[in-house]
Design a protein around this motif. Structure first.
Motif, PDB file in Angstrom:
ATOM      1  N   ALA A 183      61.368 150.916  81.262  1.00 28.69           N
ATOM      2  CA  ALA A 183      60.689 149.806  80.596  1.00 28.69           C
ATOM      3  C   ALA A 183      59.415 150.290  79.899  1.00 28.69           C
ATOM      4  CB  ALA A 183      60.344 148.710  81.603  1.00 28.69           C
ATOM      5  N   TYR A 184      58.678 151.159  80.581  1.00 30.48           N
ATOM      6  CA  TYR A 184      57.396 151.614  80.038  1.00 30.48           C
ATOM      7  C   TYR A 184      57.574 152.317  78.694  1.00 30.48           C
ATOM      8  CZ  TYR A 184      52.782 153.836  79.896  1.00 30.48           C
ATOM      9  OH  TYR A 184      51.522 154.238  79.520  1.00 30.48           O
ATOM     10  N   ALA A 185      58.649 153.055  78.548  1.00 31.85           N
ATOM     11  CA  ALA A 185      58.900 153.798  77.307  1.00 31.85           C
ATOM     12  C   ALA A 185      59.112 152.880  76.111  1.00 31.85           C
ATOM     13  CB  ALA A 185      60.103 154.711  77.483  1.00 31.85           C
ATOM     14  N   THR A 186      59.404 151.613  76.366  1.00 32.90           N
ATOM     15  CA  THR A 186      59.663 150.691  75.254  1.00 32.90           C
ATOM     16  C   THR A 186      58.395 150.003  74.741  1.00 32.90           C
ATOM     17  OG1 THR A 186      60.029 148.730  76.657  1.00 32.90           O
ATOM     18  CG2 THR A 186      61.916 150.191  76.265  1.00 32.90           C
ATOM     19  N   TRP A 187      57.304 150.071  75.483  1.00 36.18           N
ATOM     20  CA  TRP A 187      56.089 149.369  75.064  1.00 36.18           C
ATOM     21  C   TRP A 187      55.376 150.131  73.952  1.00 36.18           C
ATOM     22  CZ3 TRP A 187      56.884 144.882  76.816  1.00 36.18           C
ATOM     23  CH2 TRP A 187      57.306 144.636  78.116  1.00 36.18           C
ATOM     24  N   PRO A 188      54.741 149.424  73.019  1.00 32.85           N
ATOM     25  CA  PRO A 188      54.080 150.105  71.881  1.00 32.85           C
ATOM     26  C   PRO A 188      52.925 150.995  72.332  1.00 32.85           C
ATOM     27  CG  PRO A 188      54.335 147.737  71.470  1.00 32.85           C
ATOM     28  CD  PRO A 188      54.674 147.963  72.904  1.00 32.85           C
ATOM     29  N   GLU A 189      52.854 152.170  71.741  1.00 34.37           N
ATOM     30  CA  GLU A 189      51.734 153.070  72.017  1.00 34.37           C
ATOM     31  C   GLU A 189      50.475 152.569  71.312  1.00 34.37           C
ATOM     32  OE1 GLU A 189      52.398 157.190  71.336  1.00 34.37           O
ATOM     33  OE2 GLU A 189      54.397 157.176  72.232  1.00 34.37           O
ATOM     34  N   ARG A 190      49.339 152.781  71.934  1.00 35.47           N
ATOM     35  CA  ARG A 190      48.061 152.402  71.349  1.00 35.47           C
ATOM     36  C   ARG A 190      47.389 153.629  70.744  1.00 35.47           C
ATOM     37  NH1 ARG A 190      46.201 148.540  76.449  1.00 35.47           N
ATOM     38  NH2 ARG A 190      46.961 146.575  75.572  1.00 35.47           N
ATOM     39  N   PRO A 191      46.582 153.440  69.699  1.00 32.62           N
ATOM     40  CA  PRO A 191      45.923 154.587  69.071  1.00 32.62           C
ATOM     41  C   PRO A 191      44.846 155.187  69.974  1.00 32.62           C
ATOM     42  CG  PRO A 191      45.144 152.538  68.102  1.00 32.62           C
ATOM     43  CD  PRO A 191      46.278 152.174  69.011  1.00 32.62           C
ATOM     44  N   PRO A 192      44.446 156.421  69.706  1.00 37.15           N
ATOM     45  CA  PRO A 192      43.372 157.034  70.499  1.00 37.15           C
ATOM     46  C   PRO A 192      42.093 156.204  70.490  1.00 37.15           C
ATOM     47  CG  PRO A 192      44.471 158.696  69.167  1.00 37.15           C
ATOM     48  CD  PRO A 192      45.000 157.377  68.717  1.00 37.15           C
ATOM     49  N   ILE A 193      41.758 155.651  69.319  1.00 39.13           N
ATOM     50  CA  ILE A 193      40.558 154.829  69.151  1.00 39.13           C
ATOM     51  C   ILE A 193      40.934 153.591  68.352  1.00 39.13           C
ATOM     52  CG2 ILE A 193      38.266 154.676  68.078  1.00 39.13           C
ATOM     53  CD1 ILE A 193      38.210 156.515  70.469  1.00 39.13           C
ATOM     54  N   ASP A 194      40.445 152.448  68.797  1.00 38.33           N
ATOM     55  CA  ASP A 194      40.641 151.214  68.029  1.00 38.33           C
ATOM     56  C   ASP A 194      39.290 150.512  67.916  1.00 38.33           C
ATOM     57  OD1 ASP A 194      41.892 149.262  66.580  1.00 38.33           O
ATOM     58  OD2 ASP A 194      43.002 148.397  68.258  1.00 38.33           O
ATOM     59  N   LEU A 195      38.891 150.206  66.700  1.00 37.94           N
ATOM     60  CA  LEU A 195      37.653 149.476  66.466  1.00 37.94           C
ATOM     61  C   LEU A 195      37.986 147.994  66.344  1.00 37.94           C
ATOM     62  CD1 LEU A 195      37.084 152.466  65.478  1.00 37.94           C
ATOM     63  CD2 LEU A 195      35.240 151.472  64.151  1.00 37.94           C
ATOM     64  N   ILE A 196      37.459 147.210  67.258  1.00 36.72           N
ATOM     65  CA  ILE A 196      37.707 145.763  67.251  1.00 36.72           C
ATOM     66  C   ILE A 196      36.587 145.154  66.417  1.00 36.72           C
ATOM     67  CG2 ILE A 196      38.245 143.771  68.673  1.00 36.72           C
ATOM     68  CD1 ILE A 196      39.981 146.336  69.136  1.00 36.72           C
ATOM     69  N   ALA A 197      36.859 144.988  65.122  1.00 35.44           N
ATOM     70  CA  ALA A 197      35.773 144.764  64.162  1.00 35.44           C
ATOM     71  C   ALA A 197      35.893 143.487  63.348  1.00 35.44           C
ATOM     72  CB  ALA A 197      35.690 145.957  63.205  1.00 35.44           C
ATOM     73  N   ALA A 198      36.992 142.735  63.475  1.00 37.66           N
ATOM     74  CA  ALA A 198      37.173 141.557  62.626  1.00 37.66           C
ATOM     75  C   ALA A 198      38.035 140.527  63.333  1.00 37.66           C
ATOM     76  CB  ALA A 198      37.819 141.944  61.292  1.00 37.66           C
ATOM     77  N   THR A 199      37.871 139.277  62.938  1.00 38.88           N
ATOM     78  CA  THR A 199      38.768 138.231  63.412  1.00 38.88           C
ATOM     79  C   THR A 199      40.109 138.354  62.699  1.00 38.88           C
ATOM     80  OG1 THR A 199      37.861 136.726  61.747  1.00 38.88           O
ATOM     81  CG2 THR A 199      36.887 136.630  63.942  1.00 38.88           C
ATOM     82  N   ALA A 200      41.132 137.741  63.259  1.00 35.23           N
ATOM     83  CA  ALA A 200      42.471 137.856  62.690  1.00 35.23           C
ATOM     84  C   ALA A 200      42.538 137.295  61.271  1.00 35.23           C
ATOM     85  CB  ALA A 200      43.485 137.142  63.579  1.00 35.23           C
ATOM     86  N   ASP A 201      41.735 136.259  60.977  1.00 37.25           N
ATOM     87  CA  ASP A 201      41.756 135.672  59.633  1.00 37.25           C
ATOM     88  C   ASP A 201      40.750 136.314  58.686  1.00 37.25           C
ATOM     89  OD1 ASP A 201      39.324 134.711  60.521  1.00 37.25           O
ATOM     90  OD2 ASP A 201      39.865 132.585  60.407  1.00 37.25           O
ATOM     91  N   GLY A 202      40.008 137.316  59.176  1.00 34.48           N
ATOM     92  CA  GLY A 202      39.056 138.015  58.324  1.00 34.48           C
ATOM     93  C   GLY A 202      37.788 137.248  58.011  1.00 34.48           C
ATOM     94  N   SER A 203      37.581 136.104  58.677  1.00 29.97           N
ATOM     95  CA  SER A 203      36.405 135.290  58.376  1.00 29.97           C
ATOM     96  C   SER A 203      35.116 135.890  58.921  1.00 29.97           C
ATOM     97  CB  SER A 203      36.586 133.875  58.931  1.00 29.97           C
ATOM     98  OG  SER A 203      36.734 133.915  60.344  1.00 29.97           O
ATOM     99  N   PHE A 204      35.235 136.795  59.891  1.00 25.09           N
ATOM    100  CA  PHE A 204      34.054 137.479  60.429  1.00 25.09           C
ATOM    101  C   PHE A 204      34.378 138.946  60.599  1.00 25.09           C
ATOM    102  CE2 PHE A 204      31.465 139.248  63.820  1.00 25.09           C
ATOM    103  CZ  PHE A 204      30.197 138.838  63.453  1.00 25.09           C
ATOM    104  N   ARG A 205      33.449 139.801  60.191  1.00 26.56           N
ATOM    105  CA  ARG A 205      33.622 141.245  60.346  1.00 26.56           C
ATOM    106  C   ARG A 205      32.322 141.857  60.840  1.00 26.56           C
ATOM    107  NH1 ARG A 205      37.684 144.010  57.925  1.00 26.56           N
ATOM    108  NH2 ARG A 205      36.367 145.821  57.618  1.00 26.56           N
ATOM    109  N   CYS A 206      32.462 142.866  61.688  1.00 20.90           N
ATOM    110  CA  CYS A 206      31.303 143.665  62.047  1.00 20.90           C
ATOM    111  C   CYS A 206      30.924 144.537  60.857  1.00 20.90           C
ATOM    112  CB  CYS A 206      31.616 144.535  63.259  1.00 20.90           C
ATOM    113  SG  CYS A 206      31.936 143.590  64.763  1.00 20.90           S
TER     114      CYS A 206
END
Length: 293
Positions: free
Chosen positions: A181-204
């Motif tokens: 099961a674990y092999a089927t889950w999406p891999e995450r990147p080494p670094i992820d910047l959580i910088a914006a809302t999904a609609d883009g209305s706010f950004r760091c």
């Protein structure tokens, strides 16, 4: 009651706050709080604690602070000691029961297995005390001293699917981490910047985000932007980003690149050399940015 360890590193007035809201990574953090609770908790809940806490993030925060000190930059490191297993200090929390269901792919502030009203009162008081302390540190670094704040997290190597943090959470995680099961889950990147809302209305700060991504690219480390999560109104990270516009940056580091090795259901030993490699691009950007302010 504040549930935070505060360390000041470097000379002069601090111009950087590094908040580690999921910094309760030690067994002692878990044992201290679980002993105060009245709710009937799931068996082996400590397995969820280990897989869901930000191992490596406290070490990363200290590595960054110590690397910036020779540049004449003072840093406050604020490490939360309240396990998100019981209440998440990176969530906006309201009093009362929770069904534990995820919101926008994120675990809620109170898990569904916290059922006793006495626990709700205790944990929400802990949450409030933590933020009373941390809000003052944001104001000190970002407003009084004209600096920045870094919210530092680590996440598991893959986006493992669970539907709720309820009484079934441990069994659900064990099933999700079975090798097939674990092999089927999406891999995450080494670094992820959580910088914006999904609609883009706010950004760091877009310039700062671009500089961080470029520094990681130069180091041969892939850094994405909002690949795993977006800023969301249910998070206290979003609250502080709005309160201190263009001064707050949220970074996720892949725990699989910090652990030696990464262990999902036990305490992962953290490798100092891996921490240094994964934080060095942040150090270079922060040193340059804070030196010009």
């Amino acid at each position: 009651m504040a549930g935070v360890e505060i360390e000041r590193i470097g000379p002069g007035a601090p111009r950087l706050l590094i908040e580690v809201p999921h910094g309760a990574t030690r067994r002692s953090d878990y044992a201290r709080v679980v002993g105060e609770l009245q709710s009937a908790l799931p068996v082996d809940l400590d397995h969820f604690f280990h897989v869901n806490t930000d191992e490596g993030a406290p070490e990363g925060a200290l590595a960054i602070a110590n690397a910036l000190a020779p540049h004449g930059i003072a840093t406050i490191v604020a490490r939360c000691t309240i396990p998100r297993t019981f209440i998440d200090t990176n969530r906006v929390v309201e009093a009362g029961a929770s069904d534990g269901k995820l919101v926008a792919g994120m675990t809620p502030g109170l898990p569904g297995y916290i059922t006793d009203p006495r626990d709700h009162a205790l944990l929400t008081a802990m949450h409030a005390a933590y933020h009373a302390a941390v809000a003052a540190l944001y104001a000190e670094a970002c407003t009084a001293n004209g600096g920045l704040a870094l919210q530092l997290h680590s996440y598991a190597p893959r986006s493992v699917g669970v539907e709720a943090t309820d009484a079934n959470i441990v069994a659900a995680l064990h099933a999700a981490y079975e090798p097939a099961a674990y092999a089927t889950w999406p891999e995450r990147p080494p670094i992820d910047l959580i910088a914006a809302t999904a609609d883009g209305s706010f950004r760091c700060n877009p310039r700062l985000v671009a500089a961080v991504r470029a520094a990681y690219a130069a180091a041969g480390i892939r850094a994405e932007e909002n690949a795993t999560y977006h800023l969301h109104a249910i998070t206290m990270g979003m609250h502080y980003a709005r309160a201190f516009p263009d001064r707050v940056l949220c970074v996720e580091m892949n725990r699989g690149l910090l652990g030696e090795p990464f262990l999902p259901f036990a305490e992962s030993p953290i490798d100092a050399g891996k921490v240094a490699r994964l934080t060095a691009p942040l150090v270079s950007v922060l040193a340059a940015e804070l030196s010009r302010r």
